[in-house]
Enzyme design. Structure first.
Site, mmCIF file in Angstrom:
data_model
loop_
_atom_site.group_PDB
_atom_site.id
_atom_site.type_symbol
_atom_site.label_atom_id
_atom_site.label_comp_id
_atom_site.label_asym_id
_atom_site.label_seq_id
_atom_site.Cartn_x
_atom_site.Cartn_y
_atom_site.Cartn_z
ATOM 1 N N ASP A 1 50.533 49.437 25.252
ATOM 2 C CA ASP A 1 51.306 49.661 26.470
ATOM 3 C C ASP A 1 50.298 50.076 27.531
ATOM 4 O O ASP A 1 49.748 51.188 27.461
ATOM 5 C CB ASP A 1 52.350 50.768 26.236
ATOM 6 C CG ASP A 1 53.053 51.167 27.530
ATOM 7 O OD1 ASP A 1 52.813 50.534 28.583
ATOM 8 O OD2 ASP A 1 53.844 52.140 27.481
ATOM 9 N N ASN B 1 45.656 41.239 31.653
ATOM 10 C CA ASN B 1 46.684 40.330 32.175
ATOM 11 C C ASN B 1 48.051 40.977 32.327
ATOM 12 O O ASN B 1 48.816 40.597 33.217
ATOM 13 C CB ASN B 1 46.780 39.127 31.218
ATOM 14 C CG ASN B 1 48.086 38.372 31.362
ATOM 15 O OD1 ASN B 1 48.268 37.593 32.294
ATOM 16 N ND2 ASN B 1 49.022 38.618 30.437
ATOM 17 N N TYR C 1 54.256 45.447 44.747
ATOM 18 C CA TYR C 1 53.538 44.447 43.936
ATOM 19 C C TYR C 1 52.280 43.992 44.686
ATOM 20 O O TYR C 1 51.185 43.930 44.117
ATOM 21 C CB TYR C 1 54.457 43.259 43.637
ATOM 22 C CG TYR C 1 53.827 42.199 42.746
ATOM 23 C CD1 TYR C 1 53.955 42.254 41.359
ATOM 24 C CD2 TYR C 1 53.103 41.131 43.285
ATOM 25 C CE1 TYR C 1 53.382 41.281 40.536
ATOM 26 C CE2 TYR C 1 52.531 40.163 42.477
ATOM 27 C CZ TYR C 1 52.673 40.235 41.108
ATOM 28 O OH TYR C 1 52.096 39.274 40.304
ATOM 29 N N LYS D 1 48.364 44.477 43.481
ATOM 30 C CA LYS D 1 47.454 43.354 43.221
ATOM 31 C C LYS D 1 46.234 43.412 44.140
ATOM 32 O O LYS D 1 45.130 43.051 43.733
ATOM 33 C CB LYS D 1 48.193 42.024 43.353
ATOM 34 C CG LYS D 1 49.191 41.783 42.211
ATOM 35 C CD LYS D 1 48.490 41.726 40.850
ATOM 36 C CE LYS D 1 49.436 41.353 39.725
ATOM 37 N NZ LYS D 1 48.779 41.330 38.407
HETATM 38 P P1 NAD Z 1 55.398 37.446 31.793
HETATM 39 O O1 NAD Z 1 56.467 38.382 32.210
HETATM 40 O O2 NAD Z 1 55.770 36.058 31.409
HETATM 41 O O3 NAD Z 1 54.553 38.086 30.597
HETATM 42 C C1 NAD Z 1 54.045 39.399 30.732
HETATM 43 C C2 NAD Z 1 53.796 39.989 29.367
HETATM 44 O O4 NAD Z 1 53.311 41.330 29.596
HETATM 45 C C3 NAD Z 1 55.057 40.108 28.510
HETATM 46 O O5 NAD Z 1 54.802 39.627 27.210
HETATM 47 C C4 NAD Z 1 55.367 41.599 28.525
HETATM 48 O O6 NAD Z 1 55.973 42.048 27.306
HETATM 49 C C5 NAD Z 1 54.001 42.200 28.720
HETATM 50 N N1 NAD Z 1 54.046 43.540 29.310
HETATM 51 C C6 NAD Z 1 54.891 44.006 30.268
HETATM 52 N N2 NAD Z 1 54.644 45.299 30.494
HETATM 53 C C7 NAD Z 1 53.623 45.654 29.677
HETATM 54 C C8 NAD Z 1 52.934 46.871 29.446
HETATM 55 N N3 NAD Z 1 53.267 48.010 30.074
HETATM 56 N N4 NAD Z 1 51.930 46.878 28.536
HETATM 57 C C9 NAD Z 1 51.591 45.747 27.876
HETATM 58 N N5 NAD Z 1 52.239 44.586 28.017
HETATM 59 C C10 NAD Z 1 53.242 44.544 28.926
HETATM 60 O O7 NAD Z 1 54.349 37.434 33.009
HETATM 61 P P2 NAD Z 1 53.269 36.336 33.476
HETATM 62 O O8 NAD Z 1 53.891 35.501 34.521
HETATM 63 O O9 NAD Z 1 52.629 35.707 32.306
HETATM 64 O O10 NAD Z 1 52.251 37.304 34.226
HETATM 65 C C11 NAD Z 1 51.050 37.762 33.650
HETATM 66 C C12 NAD Z 1 50.188 38.356 34.755
HETATM 67 O O11 NAD Z 1 49.961 37.385 35.772
HETATM 68 C C13 NAD Z 1 50.818 39.556 35.456
HETATM 69 O O12 NAD Z 1 49.811 40.511 35.744
HETATM 70 C C14 NAD Z 1 51.368 38.965 36.737
HETATM 71 O O13 NAD Z 1 51.477 39.898 37.769
HETATM 72 C C15 NAD Z 1 50.306 37.930 37.022
HETATM 73 N N6 NAD Z 1 50.752 36.862 37.916
HETATM 74 C C16 NAD Z 1 51.829 36.090 37.586
HETATM 75 C C17 NAD Z 1 52.240 35.108 38.466
HETATM 76 C C18 NAD Z 1 53.431 34.236 38.182
HETATM 77 O O14 NAD Z 1 53.896 33.576 39.118
HETATM 78 N N7 NAD Z 1 53.918 34.159 36.954
HETATM 79 C C19 NAD Z 1 51.546 34.893 39.668
HETATM 80 C C20 NAD Z 1 50.449 35.687 39.956
HETATM 81 C C21 NAD Z 1 50.055 36.670 39.080
#
Ligand code: NAD
Length: 252
Positions: free
Chosen positions: A62, A89, A157, A161
């Site tokens: 976590d 990530n 957010y 970032k």
């Molecule tokens: P997602 O929600 O599909 O997956 C995120 C994962 O992180 C999940 O498996 C969740 O259980 C886990 N998680 C959540 N809180 C947590 C914690 N406290 N400790 C450990 N694990 C935790 O998200 P995603 O779209 O794959 O995003 C991954 C990263 O990419 C994030 O940092 C997000 O901000 C960034 N991001 C995503 C996008 C997008 O459009 N999807 C765009 C830019 C940046």
């Protein structure tokens, strides 16, 4: 890319971008530790990769809790398997709250996970990389750490970032002569479960596409490909870089 013999840790690896990164690193020969706040998700990810013949294990981190992050970093190091690669990530999203209505609780939760969590991860795993004199860390930032994307209302957010980007550069500068590189990928909208809320809001989703020169979302594999490059020695001259992967979004 040849990452054989390397140990790679991915946070938030249970789905989405993290899982795609875990698979790309496995394909390149790394042993990957898939960590997630959800035991079920990290274990399902591990099982899917193991079924493809890859070397992977699952653990729980976590990133909101320093002890949880440190425990895995320290356990790997004391077993002589300190991480060579970290993909910081894990993250959460919340949008559609006007800045003037953001509660302290929402603000603090976002900063605690998306910024402090990335910091905790870099600190815990970076410490062991510094001890070895070698390592590569890739944080996942966002184009919203660079520009304010419309029409979302997500002051917290975006601020988190932007913090991830500058934290990445700051670690990179401090560790540049000590063998540890730190870079970030700043994606556009990527088709993962994180975006479920947006797809349900058709006008907003259409507006996103209209604002994106390529007129499409990204795929998690397209982020994983960049992460793989940054994690590998192929990017040996790069540290403190924020690599934009945004389908042209920030051109306009
Ligand atoms: P997602 O929600 O599909 O997956 C995120 C994962 O992180 C999940 O498996 C969740 O259980 C886990 N998680 C959540 N809180 C947590 C914690 N406290 N400790 C450990 N694990 C935790 O998200 P995603 O779209 O794959 O995003 C991954 C990263 O990419 C994030 O940092 C997000 O901000 C960034 N991001 C995503 C996008 C997008 O459009 N999807 C765009 C830019 C940046």
């Amino acid at each position: 890319f040849d990452l054989s013999g390397r140990v790679a840790v991915v946070t938030g690896a249970g789905q989405g971008i993290g899982l795609a990164c875990a698979e790309a690193l496995c394909e390149a020969g790394a042993h990957v530790v898939l960590t997630d706040i959800s035991t079920e998700r990290s274990e399902a990810g591990r099982a899917a990769l193991a079924a493809k013949g890859y070397s992977a294990e699952a653990d729980v981190i976590d990133i909101g809790d320093s002890a949880s992050v440190n425990a895995v970093a320290d356990r790997l190091a004391s077993a002589g398997r300190a991480a060579d690669i970290l993909v910081a990530n894990a993250g959460i999203a919340q949008a559609g709250v006007p800045g003037e209505d953001l509660s302290d609780a929402d603000w603090e939760r976002m900063i605690n996970i998306n910024l402090n969590g990335a910091f905790r991860s870099c600190r815990a795993f970076g410490k062991h990389m510094l001890a070895k004199g070698k390592g590569s860390i890739v944080t996942i930032g966002s184009m919203s750490g660079t520009i304010v994307n419309r029409p979302q209302q997500q002051v917290h957010y975006n601020a988190a970032k932007a913090g991830v980007h500058h934290m990445t550069r700051s670690f990179a500068a401090e560790w540049a002569t000590r063998g540890v590189r730190v870079n970030s990928v700043a994606p556009t909208y990527i088709d993962t479960p994180l975006l479920t809320f947006a797809k349900e809001d058709k006008p907003m989703y259409e507006q996103w596409l209209d604002m994106t020169p390529m007129h499409r979302l990204g795929h998690p594999d397209e982020i994983a490909a960049i992460v793989l490059f940054l994690a590998s020695d192929a990017s040996s001259l790069m540290t403190g870089s924020i690599v934009t992967a945004d389908a042209g979004y920030t051109c306009w």
